[in-house]
Design a protein around this motif. Structure first.
Motif, short mmCIF file in Angstrom:
data_model
loop_
_atom_site.label_atom_id
_atom_site.label_comp_id
_atom_site.label_asym_id
_atom_site.label_seq_id
_atom_site.Cartn_x
_atom_site.Cartn_y
_atom_site.Cartn_z
N TYR A 170 -10.60 17.36 14.94
CA TYR A 170 -10.46 18.65 14.59
C TYR A 170 -10.22 19.44 15.73
O TYR A 170 -11.36 19.23 16.46
N SER A 171 -9.39 20.44 16.18
CA SER A 171 -9.67 20.78 16.82
C SER A 171 -10.13 21.85 17.66
O SER A 171 -10.49 21.74 18.79
N GLY A 172 -11.14 22.19 16.89
CA GLY A 172 -12.57 22.69 17.29
C GLY A 172 -13.28 21.63 18.30
O GLY A 172 -14.06 22.32 18.91
N LYS A 173 -13.80 21.03 18.14
CA LYS A 173 -14.08 20.14 19.00
C LYS A 173 -13.29 19.09 20.29
O LYS A 173 -14.42 19.45 21.44
N ALA A 174 -12.28 19.59 20.01
CA ALA A 174 -10.93 18.81 21.20
C ALA A 174 -11.52 20.76 21.93
O ALA A 174 -11.61 20.21 23.33
N GLY A 175 -11.01 21.47 21.62
CA GLY A 175 -11.91 22.98 22.70
C GLY A 175 -13.24 22.97 22.22
O GLY A 175 -12.98 22.91 23.82
N GLU A 176 -14.41 22.13 22.17
CA GLU A 176 -15.38 22.02 22.93
C GLU A 176 -15.68 21.37 24.36
O GLU A 176 -16.30 21.80 25.09
N GLN A 177 -14.22 20.22 23.85
CA GLN A 177 -14.28 19.52 25.01
C GLN A 177 -13.78 19.94 26.34
O GLN A 177 -14.32 19.65 27.31
N LEU A 178 -12.92 20.33 25.46
CA LEU A 178 -11.50 20.83 26.68
C LEU A 178 -12.35 21.85 27.29
O LEU A 178 -12.99 22.27 28.65
N PHE A 179 -13.57 22.72 27.25
CA PHE A 179 -14.74 24.17 27.09
C PHE A 179 -15.36 23.08 28.53
O PHE A 179 -15.97 23.25 30.04
N LEU A 180 -15.92 22.12 28.76
CA LEU A 180 -17.01 20.77 29.37
C LEU A 180 -15.88 20.55 30.28
O LEU A 180 -17.39 20.30 31.29
N THR A 181 -15.09 20.49 30.31
CA THR A 181 -14.06 19.68 31.65
C THR A 181 -14.28 21.07 32.29
O THR A 181 -14.18 20.98 33.68
N ALA A 182 -14.68 22.25 32.84
CA ALA A 182 -15.23 22.78 33.74
C ALA A 182 -15.95 22.77 33.90
O ALA A 182 -16.20 22.74 35.65
N SER A 183 -16.89 21.26 34.09
CA SER A 183 -17.87 21.22 34.64
C SER A 183 -17.69 19.66 35.46
O SER A 183 -18.86 19.27 35.79
N SER A 184 -16.85 19.39 35.17
CA SER A 184 -16.51 18.05 36.12
C SER A 184 -16.58 18.03 37.69
O SER A 184 -16.86 19.08 37.88
N ASN A 185 -16.80 16.74 37.89
CA ASN A 185 -16.08 16.40 39.05
C ASN A 185 -15.03 16.99 39.94
O ASN A 185 -13.94 16.60 38.94
N PRO A 186 -13.99 17.53 41.18
CA PRO A 186 -13.26 18.29 41.23
C PRO A 186 -12.28 16.89 41.00
O PRO A 186 -12.06 15.64 40.95
N ASN A 187 -11.39 17.77 40.56
CA ASN A 187 -10.19 16.63 40.43
C ASN A 187 -10.14 15.73 39.97
O ASN A 187 -9.22 14.97 40.15
N GLU A 188 -10.46 15.54 38.51
CA GLU A 188 -10.63 15.07 37.47
C GLU A 188 -9.23 14.18 36.77
O GLU A 188 -8.65 15.62 36.25
N VAL A 189 -9.53 13.02 35.73
CA VAL A 189 -8.62 12.92 34.92
C VAL A 189 -9.31 13.31 33.75
O VAL A 189 -10.26 11.71 33.62
N ILE A 190 -9.52 13.45 32.75
CA ILE A 190 -10.92 13.42 31.25
C ILE A 190 -9.47 12.97 30.33
O ILE A 190 -9.10 14.37 29.68
N ASN A 191 -10.22 12.12 29.15
CA ASN A 191 -9.77 12.13 27.74
C ASN A 191 -9.60 12.91 27.16
O ASN A 191 -11.28 13.05 27.44
N ILE A 192 -9.49 13.84 26.29
CA ILE A 192 -9.78 15.12 25.40
C ILE A 192 -9.71 13.70 23.74
O ILE A 192 -8.56 14.18 23.52
N CYS A 193 -10.74 13.81 23.16
CA CYS A 193 -10.73 12.53 22.34
C CYS A 193 -12.03 12.31 21.47
O CYS A 193 -12.81 12.60 22.31
N SER A 194 -11.80 11.67 20.06
CA SER A 194 -12.93 11.82 19.60
C SER A 194 -13.45 10.22 19.65
O SER A 194 -14.74 9.87 19.18
N GLY A 195 -12.83 8.91 20.71
CA GLY A 195 -13.10 7.94 20.93
C GLY A 195 -13.01 7.04 19.51
O GLY A 195 -14.30 5.70 19.79
N LYS A 196 -12.51 7.06 18.26
CA LYS A 196 -12.57 6.30 17.72
C LYS A 196 -11.05 6.56 17.39
O LYS A 196 -10.90 7.89 17.20
N SER A 197 -10.94 5.75 15.76
CA SER A 197 -9.59 5.61 15.12
C SER A 197 -9.80 5.91 13.87
O SER A 197 -10.77 5.74 13.00
N VAL A 198 -8.70 6.55 13.07
CA VAL A 198 -8.70 6.47 11.01
C VAL A 198 -7.70 6.41 11.05
O VAL A 198 -6.16 6.54 11.56
#
Length: 333
Positions: free
Chosen positions: A222-250
């Motif tokens: 759900y896009s709402g969960k993706a938004g939560e994850q994107l918000f969390l990237t603000a506290s990531s290490n400098p110059n990271e590359v981070i997957n925004i995903c559920s970690g499972k398939s359907v």
């Protein structure tokens, strides 16, 4: 909202997009002040201060960057033409590449002290990569592919990250996997399927749903969960590359069934278009979400919720279109 000159805040560029809106809501939920920019005028909503901005207009970008820069802690750049239908290559390049780079140039041209440089989070897409195997795909597994100007633009985000990181900017690049919700526009699997069902429900179109191949599994959330994850990237290490995903398939066929359930329609038949009935090379692909989960837990959601909200969004859009058509008929009668 408090003054941008006195309160720490985050900027969401493209706050009316599906993921921009979801990120802004997540930031507000976690207690941040949020300022957003939109290409079309909108009323301020949900405590988010919205400003008009054409990111291809460098002078406009400089004005926004110069406003409240001392208290800006992060800039999420969600602005992009994600669906190339009806857009020229030049337009996509200006928005998806030049528009993003304008923000970095503005900080340099305005000679803003590095002490006030915010963290930048660039919204990339899994669509810019070749899928090379089944199972979990880590950030380092992905191979950049060639494609249309949208894909090429997302590729350029890698170069933007490298270039401005070397100049001292803190730039994190997200790789957003498939997500959907009430704000996703047609041109993608979930909203297109939802709109077909909405037309059956409200326009009486035949209850014969036709899609492309649906026996493969992909990473959806759900896009709402993706938004939560994107918000969390603000506290990531400098110059990271981070997957925004559920970690499972359907399986896509499951999404189709849940969209039909969300519509409330009975007797819908589902078939696959014979021209799009070829299985992909890799049948079960999902993102490795270990990096994002280390930053915090996003609110759990379900595929059922995604489908309910996606159908609701397309149904509301169709009903609005029907109402406007009826009103226009009355005017011209």
């Amino acid at each position: 909202m408090k003054s941008l000159e006195t309160s720490n805040y985050m900027d969401v560029i493209g706050a009316n997009s599906m993921l921009g809106d979801a990120t802004a809501k997540a930031a507000k939920k976690h207690g941040w002040e949020v300022a957003g920019t939109v290409h079309k005028e909108e009323e301020n909503r949900n405590g988010i201060f919205l400003r008009h901005l054409d990111i291809t207009n460098y002078e406009e970008v400089k004005k926004v960057v110069g406003l409240g820069f001392k208290n800006r802690k992060a800039i999420f750049i969600a602005s992009a033409i994600s669906n190339p239908r009806g857009a020229t290559d030049e337009t996509m390049r200006k928005i998806n590449v030049e528009g993003v780079e304008n923000f970095f140039k503005a900080y340099l041209d305005l000679k803003i002290s590095r002490d006030y440089w915010p963290k930048f989070i660039l919204f990339g897409s899994v669509l810019q990569y070749e899928i090379t195997k089944n199972g979990a795909i880590a950030e380092g597994d992905q191979q950049v592919k060639s494609g249309n100007e949208y894909v090429m633009g997302k590729r350029q985000l890698e170069e933007i990250q490298k270039t401005y990181s070397k100049l001292g900017f803190n730039v994190t690049r997200s790789i957003v996997y498939r997500s959907s919700g009430e704000k996703q526009k047609p041109g993608f699997f979930v909203p297109d399927t939802a709109m077909k069902l909405a037309r059956m429900k409200h326009l009486g179109e035949p209850k014969k749903l036709v899609t492309w191949f649906v026996e493969n599994k992909q990473d959806y959330q759900y896009s709402g969960k993706a938004g939560e994850q994107l918000f969390l990237t603000a506290s990531s290490n400098p110059n990271e590359v981070i997957n925004i995903c559920s970690g499972k398939s359907v399986e896509l066929s499951y999404i189709v069934r849940k969209l039909i359930e969300a519509s409330g329609l009975k007797g819908v038949t589902h078939s696959v278009d014979s021209e799009h009935n070829s299985p992909p090379q890799f049948m079960d692909v999902y993102g490795d979400n270990s990096k994002i989960t280390k930053l915090g837990s996003a609110e759990e959601d379900t595929i059922e919720e995604m489908c309910r909200k996606a159908f609701g969004g397309q149904e509301a859009a169709l009903l609005k279109e029907i109402k406007e058509a009826e009103e226009n008929e009355k005017i011209t009668a």
